[in-house]
Design a protein around this motif. Structure first.
Motif, PDB file in Angstrom:
ATOM      1  N   GLU A 143       4.127   7.416   1.201  1.00 36.44           N
ATOM      2  CA  GLU A 143       3.481   8.564   1.831  1.00 36.44           C
ATOM      3  C   GLU A 143       3.766   8.640   3.330  1.00 36.44           C
ATOM      4  O   GLU A 143       3.782   9.712   3.909  1.00 36.44           O
ATOM      5  CB  GLU A 143       1.972   8.492   1.612  1.00 36.44           C
ATOM      6  N   HIS A 144       3.973   7.503   3.948  1.00 38.76           N
ATOM      7  CA  HIS A 144       4.196   7.446   5.390  1.00 38.76           C
ATOM      8  C   HIS A 144       5.644   7.731   5.775  1.00 38.76           C
ATOM      9  O   HIS A 144       6.001   7.690   6.950  1.00 38.76           O
ATOM     10  CB  HIS A 144       3.768   6.088   5.944  1.00 38.76           C
ATOM     11  N   GLY A 145       6.510   7.992   4.800  1.00 34.46           N
ATOM     12  CA  GLY A 145       7.901   8.332   5.069  1.00 34.46           C
ATOM     13  C   GLY A 145       8.844   7.155   5.191  1.00 34.46           C
ATOM     14  O   GLY A 145       9.997   7.320   5.532  1.00 34.46           O
ATOM     15  N   ARG A 146       8.346   5.954   4.916  1.00 33.86           N
ATOM     16  CA  ARG A 146       9.183   4.752   4.982  1.00 33.86           C
ATOM     17  C   ARG A 146       9.119   4.021   3.652  1.00 33.86           C
ATOM     18  O   ARG A 146       8.144   4.117   2.917  1.00 33.86           O
ATOM     19  CB  ARG A 146       8.689   3.805   6.074  1.00 33.86           C
TER      20      ARG A 146
END
Length: 62
Positions: free
Chosen positions: A21-24
């Motif tokens: 969800e945090h893009g990583r």
């Protein structure tokens, strides 16, 4: 997301991992018993700065 691998038995290979969800991707991967942690390669905002997995050597007695 496809990331490079640095060091250890998978040095120079790439791995495709899901992005959270945090893009990583996940902060750690274990590949065939070898531990790798997520690190930034290069210095942002350099155009070639990117994430990769860096090998963490196993320490005896730990």
């Amino acid at each position: 997301m496809t990331l490079g691998i640095e060091g250890g038995p998978f040095d120079g290979r790439e791995i495709t991992v899901p992005v959270g969800e945090h893009g990583r991707p996940a902060g750690e991967q274990v590949l065939d018993g070898a531990r790798y942690v997520l690190r930034m390669w290069g210095v942002a905002p350099h155009p070639e700065a990117d994430w990769h997995y860096c090998h963490v050597p196993q320490q005896d007695g730990l």
